[in-house]
Scaffold this motif. Structure first.
Motif, PDB file in Angstrom:
ATOM      1  N   ASP A   5       0.834  -1.201   0.000  1.00  0.00           N
ATOM      2  CA  ASP A   5       0.000   0.000   0.000  1.00  0.00           C
ATOM      3  C   ASP A   5       0.867   1.247   0.000  1.00  0.00           C
ATOM      4  O   ASP A   5       0.552   2.240  -0.650  1.00  0.00           O
ATOM      5  N   SER A   9       0.912   4.212  -2.720  1.00  0.00           N
ATOM      6  CA  SER A   9       0.661   5.589  -2.300  1.00  0.00           C
ATOM      7  C   SER A   9       1.761   6.514  -2.797  1.00  0.00           C
ATOM      8  O   SER A   9       1.498   7.617  -3.275  1.00  0.00           O
ATOM      9  N   ILE A 263      -9.560   2.916  -3.318  1.00  0.00           N
ATOM     10  CA  ILE A 263      -9.331   4.107  -2.498  1.00  0.00           C
ATOM     11  C   ILE A 263      -9.842   5.340  -3.238  1.00  0.00           C
ATOM     12  O   ILE A 263      -9.458   5.580  -4.386  1.00  0.00           O
ATOM     13  N   TYR A 295      -7.461   2.666  -7.193  1.00  0.00           N
ATOM     14  CA  TYR A 295      -8.010   3.983  -6.854  1.00  0.00           C
ATOM     15  C   TYR A 295      -9.224   4.329  -7.713  1.00  0.00           C
ATOM     16  O   TYR A 295      -9.339   3.907  -8.860  1.00  0.00           O
ATOM     17  N   LYS A 330     -13.033   3.072   1.688  1.00  0.00           N
ATOM     18  CA  LYS A 330     -11.654   3.160   2.159  1.00  0.00           C
ATOM     19  C   LYS A 330     -11.318   4.620   2.444  1.00  0.00           C
ATOM     20  O   LYS A 330     -11.977   5.536   1.954  1.00  0.00           O
ATOM     21  N   ASP A 331     -10.279   4.836   3.253  1.00  0.00           N
ATOM     22  CA  ASP A 331      -9.920   6.197   3.647  1.00  0.00           C
ATOM     23  C   ASP A 331      -9.512   7.035   2.436  1.00  0.00           C
ATOM     24  O   ASP A 331      -8.921   6.534   1.478  1.00  0.00           O
TER      25      ASP A 331
END
Length: 460
Positions: A5, A9, A263, A295, A330-331
Motif C-alpha cells: 500500500d 501511495s 481508495i 483507486y 476506504k480512507d
C-alpha cells in the motif's frame, strides 16, 4: 500500512505531482481499427442495416462473432480479432439502446441465417451487473477535447463507455451520469452464447473462448464523455466573480461507479478553475494499471469566489454524506491545487473557539460571543480533523497566505467579487458589524491560525 500500500501511495503522489504540470504521461499505443475479417463482411453489413429488425441484426452480430471467435488465437489486431471486437461492442449497444432496451437483460433466442441462444453473464468481481448501465457509447463517438493522449489497452472484446443515468439522480452523480470503461465479450458453446460486461480497470485479462486473454479497453473515453463548456475559462472566472450563479453546482462528484474496494482520490481545484482542470491528470494516472485497479477518482466543484472557510465547510459536509451513504469506503486521499489545497488543509486540521481567540484576540472573542454552534459561521470556523483522510497531496498551495492576495491586486480583485445574497445575509446576521469587516471567513486567517496550531494538525 502494508508495504504494498505504501508503494502504491508513493506512486500516486509522484504521479499526481508530475501530472499536474506535465498533464499526461506515456500510454499504450492507440491502434486505429483495422480491416474486418473478409468472410464476415456480408453478415456485418446486414447487422448494421437500420432497416432490418433488431432481433435479426443481433443474430447477425452473433454469427460474425461466432465465426471469428475460434480465430482469436491468431493474434491481437488481426482482421478476425477486429471483427470479433466490433461485433461484441456493436451488439451490446444495439440491444441496450434499441426499442427502449426491450431485448436487454433477458435470455434471447435470435434467428438470422442461424439461430442463437443468448444470455448475459451475472455480475461478479470483474463483471458489471447487466442492469447497472443505462446506456453504452462507442469510444469513437466520444469527443476527447481535453485529452492529449488516449489511454488504451489492446486486446479482445468490444471497448465501450458504460453510462448510468437514473431519475431521480443519484447522490454524487454528475448531470451526464456516471461512466466507466466496459469490455463486452462473447463466449460460444455451439449456438449458446454468453455476453459478459467486463471491468478492464479491475481485471485487465479474462478467460475468453477458453483462454486467458488481455481485454481491449479505452480508459480515456469515460472521462472525456464529460464535455467541457465551450467557454471553460470564462466559467472559471465567473465562478470567482459571480459565485451565486454556480452555487447549485457545488458538490462532490463521482467520475466512476462507487467501488468499496478502491481508495477514493478527491481532487479539489484552485482559484478561477473548474473540475475540468483535473481531466489531464486523471487521464494520465489511469495509464498505470495498478492505480486503475486500486483507486477511484472524484472531484469537488465549488465557485472559488466564496470565502475559503465556507467552501471548506461545503467539502466537509459532502465527505460526511459519503461517510453516511457508504460507511464501508476506504480512507480518502485528497489532492488540492492552490486554493483547493487550503480547502483540503481544513479537512485535516482541528480549529476551536480558543484557537481563534488566541489568534485574533479581541475580534475573535467578539465573534464567538454571539455565535451559536448551529450558526453557519460557527460551523465554518470551528471543526475537527477528518479521521477518514489518511493522505493529502498539496500542489502550489499558499499555506502561509499569499502576498499577492493581501496586496493591491488582491484588494482590487476582492472588490470585483459578488457573493451570494443569502450567504451575505447570513454572515451579517451572525457576525457583529464591527467584526464583519475583518474578513473572518477569509483564507489568510485559516493559514495564520493553522500555523499556530501546526502541532495539532492530524497526521496523514
Amino acid at each position: 500500512m502494508k508495504p504494498e500500500d505504501r508503494t502504491i501511495s508513493v506512486r500516486v503522489i509522484a504521479a499526481v505531482t508530475c501530472l499536474a504540470f506535465l498533464a499526461s504521461c506515456a500510454t499504450a499505443p492507440h491502434t486505429v481499427r483495422g480491416p474486418e475479417y473478409a468472410p464476415t463482411a456480408k453478415v456485418m453489413r446486414e447487422a448494421r442495416s437500420a432497416t432490418a429488425p433488431v432481433a435479426k441484426r443481433a443474430a447477425d452480430y452473433l454469427q460474425a462473432a461466432a465465426m471469428t471467435a475460434p480465430l482469436l488465437g491468431t493474434g491481437i489486431g488481426t482482421p478476425a480479432c477486429e471483427t470479433y471486437n466490433t461485433a461484441c461492442g456493436e451488439l451490446t449497444v444495439l440491444l441496450r439502446s434499441s426499442e427502449g432496451g426491450r431485448l436487454w437483460n433477458q435470455p434471447l433466442t435470435l434467428t438470422g441465417d442461424k439461430t442463437y441462444h443468448l444470455r448475459l453473464e451475472p455480475a461478479g468481481n470483474a463483471v458489471w451487473a447487466s442492469n447497472y448501465f443505462t446506456a453504452f457509447e462507442s469510444p469513437d463517438q466520444v469527443k476527447e477535447k481535453l485529452i492529449r493522449k488516449k489511454i488504451t489497452q489492446e486486446g479482445v472484446g468490444g471497448a465501450l463507455v458504460g453510462v448510468r443515468i437514473v431519475n431521480p439522480p443519484e447522490k454524487f452523480a454528475p448531470v451526464k451520469g456516471i461512466t466507466a470503461a466496459v469490455t463486452a465479450t462473447l463466449d460460444f458453446h455451439a449456438t449458446n452464447a454468453t455476453l459478459a460486461l467486463r471491468r478492464p480497470a479491475k481485471q485487465p485479462t479474462a478467460i475468453v473462448e477458453g483462454k486467458v486473454r488481455p481485454l481491449a479497453a479505452n480508459f480515456s473515453a469515460p472521462i472525456s464523455y464529460y464535455e467541457p463548456p465551450a467557454n471553460l475559462l470564462l466559467v472559471g472566472v465567473m465562478g470567482a466573480l459571480r459565485s451565486a450563479h454556480y452555487e447549485k453546482k457545488t458538490g462532490l462528484y463521482f467520475l466512476q461507479p462507487y467501488d468499496p474496494d478502491r481508495i477514493p482520490v478527491v481532487f479539489v481545484h484552485g482559484l478561477i478553475s473548474t473540475p475540468f482542470d483535473w481531466v489531464q491528470t486523471i487521464n494520465g494516472l489511469q495509464a498505470d494499471p495498478e492505480i486503475r485497479k486500486r483507486y477511484q477518482f472524484w472531484v469537488f466543484a465549488y465557485p472559488t469566489g466564496n470565502p475559503v472557510l465556507y467552501s471548506a465547510l461545503r467539502l466537509r459536509e459532502e465527505l460526511a454524506k459519503v461517510d453516511k451513504l457508504y460507511p464501508d469506503h476506504k480512507d480518502y486521499v485528497l489532492v488540492g491545487h492552490s486554493m483547493g489545497g487550503l480547502l483540503s488543509q481544513a479537512q485535516v486540521t482541528s480549529m476551536t473557539r480558543a484557537d481563534w481567540e488566541q489568534t485574533l484576540g479581541e475580534p475573535g472573542m467578539q465573534l464567538f460571543a454571539t455565535l451559536r454552534p448551529t450558526d453557519l459561521v460557527a460551523k465554518a470556523t470551528t471543526f475537527k480533523a477528518n479521521p477518514r483522510i489518511k493522505r493529502v497531496v498539496f500542489i502550489c498551495t499558499p499555506h502561509r497566505g499569499s502576498k499577492m492576495a493581501s496586496g493591491g491586486i488582491g484588494a482590487f480583485a476582492i472588490k470585483l467579487i459578488s457573493l451570494p445574497v443569502d450567504l451575505v445575509t447570513t454572515m451579517k446576521s451572525e457576525i457583529p458589524e464591527e467584526t464583519l469587516g475583518r474578513s473572518t471567513m477569509g483564507g489568510s486567517l485559516i493559514a495564520s491560525a493553522t500555523l499556530r496550531q501546526k502541532r495539532r494538525i492530524s497526521r496523514f
